[in-house]
Design a protein around this motif. Structure first.
Motif, short mmCIF file in Angstrom:
data_model
loop_
_atom_site.label_atom_id
_atom_site.label_comp_id
_atom_site.label_asym_id
_atom_site.label_seq_id
_atom_site.Cartn_x
_atom_site.Cartn_y
_atom_site.Cartn_z
N LYS A 319 -4.65 1.25 14.21
CA LYS A 319 -5.00 2.26 15.27
C LYS A 319 -3.79 2.92 15.76
CE LYS A 319 -9.45 -0.06 15.96
NZ LYS A 319 -10.40 -0.60 16.95
N ALA A 320 -2.88 2.24 16.21
CA ALA A 320 -1.89 2.86 17.00
C ALA A 320 -0.97 3.69 15.98
CB ALA A 320 -0.95 1.49 17.72
N ALA A 321 -0.67 3.15 14.86
CA ALA A 321 0.18 3.86 13.91
C ALA A 321 -0.63 4.96 13.29
CB ALA A 321 0.55 2.96 12.72
N SER A 322 -1.87 5.09 13.25
CA SER A 322 -2.54 6.33 12.73
C SER A 322 -2.45 7.46 13.99
CB SER A 322 -3.66 5.90 12.27
OG SER A 322 -4.80 5.45 13.20
N THR A 323 -2.35 7.08 14.83
CA THR A 323 -2.29 7.90 16.25
C THR A 323 -1.07 8.67 16.29
OG1 THR A 323 -4.08 6.63 17.22
CG2 THR A 323 -2.91 8.33 18.66
N PRO A 324 -1.18 9.97 16.21
CA PRO A 324 0.33 10.61 16.20
C PRO A 324 0.91 10.62 17.56
CG PRO A 324 -1.43 12.14 16.25
CD PRO A 324 -2.23 10.99 15.94
N PRO A 325 2.18 10.78 17.74
CA PRO A 325 2.77 10.86 19.11
C PRO A 325 2.10 11.80 20.30
CG PRO A 325 4.52 10.82 17.24
CD PRO A 325 3.12 11.16 16.72
N ASP A 326 1.78 12.81 19.98
CA ASP A 326 1.03 13.54 20.93
C ASP A 326 -0.51 13.16 21.07
OD1 ASP A 326 -0.28 14.24 18.50
OD2 ASP A 326 0.18 16.40 18.57
N GLY A 327 -0.98 12.06 20.40
CA GLY A 327 -2.20 11.40 20.69
C GLY A 327 -2.05 10.36 21.77
N TYR A 328 -0.92 9.98 21.91
CA TYR A 328 -0.52 9.01 22.94
C TYR A 328 -0.66 9.68 24.34
CZ TYR A 328 0.87 5.35 19.76
OH TYR A 328 0.99 4.17 19.05
N PRO A 329 -1.17 9.03 25.38
CA PRO A 329 -0.95 9.85 26.79
C PRO A 329 0.26 10.23 27.09
CG PRO A 329 -2.39 7.59 27.02
CD PRO A 329 -1.59 7.81 25.42
#
Length: 429
Positions: A319-329
């Motif tokens: 889940k963390a790896a499939s979230t792109p950097p701009d998907g992180y707060p």
């Protein structure tokens, strides 16, 4: 005070006492309603219920009150024993997840509601508030509560025995960590431009006044205060980190000697004696790594439980790896005046796997499963995270070379990591 209240509200729904307390309050209100409407409901209005003598109902309620008090005491003792066993088997930090168990909370709620209803109804009988249809209705409610209590008691016996299984504990840690991680990614917002004072000479370092783990940071309160006072804040810590008075908690630009505003800013950070299972996105990864390392220790020697932890880590990491950097707060608040410390995939993956790689360096089964995890992670990872996966692969290789005693095991690890490196080279182009 408001920040502490918000933090407490986040915890209260998971507290072991919350549902039983609500059930007890509901039982008192139900007994009061029966007594109140007794004078307005004529006798015989419930033809489907047999009329019961007052002494019979009294005897039943006395029996219920005494037996439920015993059941509550024994149940609480059993739960505390189970928590003690879990703390030794998995981790003491896994206890909050078990205290929030809904089955145990619901069972205690039914037991307490039955006890409180019986006690309150006996009191109302003694005051002469029930003399007609209320007696029959009280008897019917008491029988329903008794049946519900028996059902919950039988179910709780099997549930507690099942909850002591280590795999069930690992699964519960995973579910909690997954929920917090999804909530963390849901906070992703558009990155805004920083604003506010920037003069380093006019900056002031604020230290925490208490000792404990940061459980909640009220960003909305910091935004409102910095906007009102024309300030800018750089947070030096985040949820999950330990704080003490000797540590810088935040750097404030443009504050000067305003002690009242400094106190307001510090009050936006709530501390506690343990990490928050609600606001800390790294806690689930740390707990799974801790349980895995404990399982790999010579005193426990349970590599199968460690392998289970690794599989669950893989699910969280995907889940963390499939979230792109701009998907992180983003590292800045909506007002642009508060800079926060965001969590990165590099930190998440390191906290999740580095301890297991270290403690499992001499176990070929663990290393092979870790290599398989990295291959699966590589297939779903955003290209920006490939360097972190490559670093973990090198660490896995180096640890295995030093930890594995048999040449055959080294060759097996080499085969596993070779496939991983080929996939990595293909992704990197």
């Amino acid at each position: 005070m408001l920040t502490a209240l918000k933090n407490y509200i986040g915890f209260i729904g998971e507290a072991l006492w919350f549902r039983p307390a609500l059930a007890g309050l509901a039982a008192v209100l139900l007994a009061a309603l029966v007594a109140y409407f007794d004078a307005w409901v004529p006798r015989g209005v419930f033809p489907w219920l047999p009329e019961i003598e007052l002494e019979t109902v009294r005897d039943l309620l006395k029996l219920l009150a005494g037996s439920m008090l015993t059941v509550i005491t024994v149940t609480q003792s059993v739960l505390m024993l189970a928590l003690s066993l879990v703390a030794g088997q998995a981790s003491p930090r896994a206890m909050p997840e078990l205290l929030s168990d809904k089955v145990a909370q619901n069972a205690l709620g039914v037991f307490l509601a039955t006890f409180v209803f019986a006690l309150a109804t006996l009191l109302f009988f003694g005051m002469g508030l029930s003399s007609g249809s209320g007696i029959t209705l009280s008897f019917a409610i008491a029988v329903v509560l008794l049946i519900a209590a028996i059902i919950h008691l039988v179910y709780l016996i099997g549930h507690v025995a099942n909850a002591l299984k280590l795999n069930r504990i690992i699964h519960k840690i995973y579910l909690q960590g997954s929920a917090v991680l999804e909530n963390y990614f849901a906070k992703s917002e558009r990155l805004v431009q920083a604003s506010g004072p920037t003069d380093e000479a006019d900056s002031r370092r604020l230290h925490g006044t208490q000792i404990g783990y940061i459980q909640y940071i009220d960003i909305a309160k910091l935004d409102a205060t910095t906007t009102e006072k024309d300030l800018r804040v750089e947070l030096a810590s985040r949820e999950g980190r330990f704080c003490h008075p000797g540590q810088v908690l935040m750097i404030v630009f443009g504050l000067g000697d305003d002690a009242a505003t400094a106190e307001t800013l510090l009050s936006a950070v709530a501390l506690g004696f343990e990490r928050s299972p609600v606001n800390d996105p790294l806690l689930g990864f740390d707990l799974l790594a801790e349980v895995a390392c404990r399982s790999l220790s010579p005193s426990v020697n349970d590599p199968q439980s460690a392998l289970a932890c690794i599989e669950y880590q893989g699910s969280l990491l995907s889940k963390a790896a499939s979230t792109p950097p701009d998907g992180y707060p983003p590292g800045i608040s909506p007002s642009g005046r508060v800079t926060v410390l965001p969590t990165s995939f590099k930190e998440i993956s390191g906290r999740a796997l580095n301890p297991i790689i270290r403690d499992g360096a001499s176990n070929i089964e663990v290393l092979v499963v870790l290599a398989a995890l990295l291959r699966d992670l590589l297939a779903v990872a955003n290209p920006a995270y490939l360097p972190e996966i490559e670093t973990l692969c090198r660490r896995l290789e180096e640890s295995g070379e030093k930890g594995l005693a048999l040449e055959r095991d080294r060759r097996l690890l080499e085969d596993s990591t070779s496939a991983l490196k080929r996939n990595l080279e293909a992704r990197q182009g």
